[in-house]
Write a protein that holds these residues in place. Sequence first.
Motif, PDB file in Angstrom:
ATOM      1  N   ASN A 197       0.836  -1.193   0.000  1.00  0.00           N
ATOM      2  CA  ASN A 197       0.000   0.000   0.000  1.00  0.00           C
ATOM      3  C   ASN A 197       0.876   1.251   0.000  1.00  0.00           C
ATOM      4  O   ASN A 197       1.764   1.392   0.839  1.00  0.00           O
ATOM      5  CB  ASN A 197      -1.001  -0.006   1.168  1.00  0.00           C
ATOM      6  CG  ASN A 197      -0.389  -0.283   2.525  1.00  0.00           C
ATOM      7  OD1 ASN A 197       0.639  -0.924   2.633  1.00  0.00           O
ATOM      8  ND2 ASN A 197      -1.015   0.206   3.587  1.00  0.00           N
TER       9      ASN A 197
ATOM     10  N   TYR B   9      -7.580   7.593   3.185  1.00  0.00           N
ATOM     11  CA  TYR B   9      -8.464   6.603   2.568  1.00  0.00           C
ATOM     12  C   TYR B   9      -8.856   6.871   1.117  1.00  0.00           C
ATOM     13  O   TYR B   9      -9.035   5.951   0.341  1.00  0.00           O
ATOM     14  CB  TYR B   9      -9.712   6.402   3.437  1.00  0.00           C
ATOM     15  CG  TYR B   9      -9.347   5.770   4.759  1.00  0.00           C
ATOM     16  CD1 TYR B   9      -8.931   4.447   4.819  1.00  0.00           C
ATOM     17  CD2 TYR B   9      -9.364   6.513   5.946  1.00  0.00           C
ATOM     18  CE1 TYR B   9      -8.558   3.865   6.019  1.00  0.00           C
ATOM     19  CE2 TYR B   9      -8.995   5.935   7.152  1.00  0.00           C
ATOM     20  CZ  TYR B   9      -8.581   4.609   7.183  1.00  0.00           C
ATOM     21  OH  TYR B   9      -8.202   4.039   8.369  1.00  0.00           O
TER      22      TYR B   9
ATOM     23  N   HIS C 201      -4.071   0.480  -2.826  1.00  0.00           N
ATOM     24  CA  HIS C 201      -3.971  -0.743  -2.038  1.00  0.00           C
ATOM     25  C   HIS C 201      -2.918  -1.689  -2.610  1.00  0.00           C
ATOM     26  O   HIS C 201      -2.594  -1.635  -3.803  1.00  0.00           O
ATOM     27  CB  HIS C 201      -5.340  -1.429  -1.959  1.00  0.00           C
ATOM     28  CG  HIS C 201      -6.286  -0.705  -1.037  1.00  0.00           C
ATOM     29  ND1 HIS C 201      -7.464  -1.248  -0.584  1.00  0.00           N
ATOM     30  CD2 HIS C 201      -6.177   0.531  -0.450  1.00  0.00           C
ATOM     31  CE1 HIS C 201      -8.063  -0.381   0.237  1.00  0.00           C
ATOM     32  NE2 HIS C 201      -7.307   0.698   0.321  1.00  0.00           N
TER      33      HIS C 201
ATOM     34  N   CYS D 259     -10.142  -5.688   0.393  1.00  0.00           N
ATOM     35  CA  CYS D 259     -11.400  -4.936   0.522  1.00  0.00           C
ATOM     36  C   CYS D 259     -12.264  -5.168  -0.721  1.00  0.00           C
ATOM     37  O   CYS D 259     -11.857  -5.857  -1.660  1.00  0.00           O
ATOM     38  CB  CYS D 259     -11.096  -3.449   0.684  1.00  0.00           C
ATOM     39  SG  CYS D 259     -10.496  -2.692  -0.828  1.00  0.00           S
TER      40      CYS D 259
ATOM     41  N   CYS E  83     -10.590  -4.089  -4.020  1.00  0.00           N
ATOM     42  CA  CYS E  83      -9.550  -5.033  -4.437  1.00  0.00           C
ATOM     43  C   CYS E  83     -10.171  -6.336  -4.925  1.00  0.00           C
ATOM     44  O   CYS E  83      -9.666  -6.958  -5.864  1.00  0.00           O
ATOM     45  CB  CYS E  83      -8.576  -5.291  -3.288  1.00  0.00           C
ATOM     46  SG  CYS E  83      -7.573  -3.834  -2.946  1.00  0.00           S
TER      47      CYS E  83
END
Length: 179
Positions: free
Chosen positions: A65, A88, A93, A119, A122
Amino acid sequence: MDKRNQKQQPDPSNGSKRKREGCLDCSDYFMAVAVLTSKMSEDPNTQVGACIVNQDNKVVSTGHNQMPKGGEDKLSWARTGDKLDTKYLYVCHAELNAIMNKNSADVKGCTIYVTLFPCNECAKLIIQGGIKKVVYLSDKYKDDVLTISSKKMLDLAEIPYEQFYPKGAPEIVININPN
Ligand SMILES: O=c1[nH]c(=O)n([C@H]2C[C@H](O)[C@@H](COP(=O)(O)O)O2)cc1CO
Ligand SMILES: [Zn+2]
């Protein structure tokens, strides 16, 4: 070659065809690569690493990340506060970076080893990219809607996900001191 003058070298295999004791198992190696890759992350709270492996058990990519290019020194790693000023909305990611970094034409049929359960965003990349299996270490956000929706999509796409358990020793020490 005439072997008569060759000095006899000790044979560490002792003639055995068995694997060397302590030899690193494949999946332990791949997760260890993901963990090592996570160490590159500048996120002060959660460092994530991913390692993508093809059907021949070859590593085709790694990722961690990180902030997108141009934003590395300018975007904040804050978790709270004005949403526009937290990490965020910006952080790329580990899975996204691993897929983008691939040294193969695609990631079809590959397995992704990740240190944190992917997540929902992803999961979309994993599914649409043709990755066939997810192996994860931590599921610390399992109650989060992002993880729940990720699992829902992976289930619909029939992509298995399994938590990683080491086959060998759970700790691998790497010494990079030249002496
Ligand atoms: O799928 C993922 N892949 C990934 O790289 N991450 C990264 C983004 C953030 O930098 C960090 C999560 O931060 P935090 O635990 O502080 O909320 O992990 C997070 C997820 C899922 O949460
Ligand atoms: Zn993600």
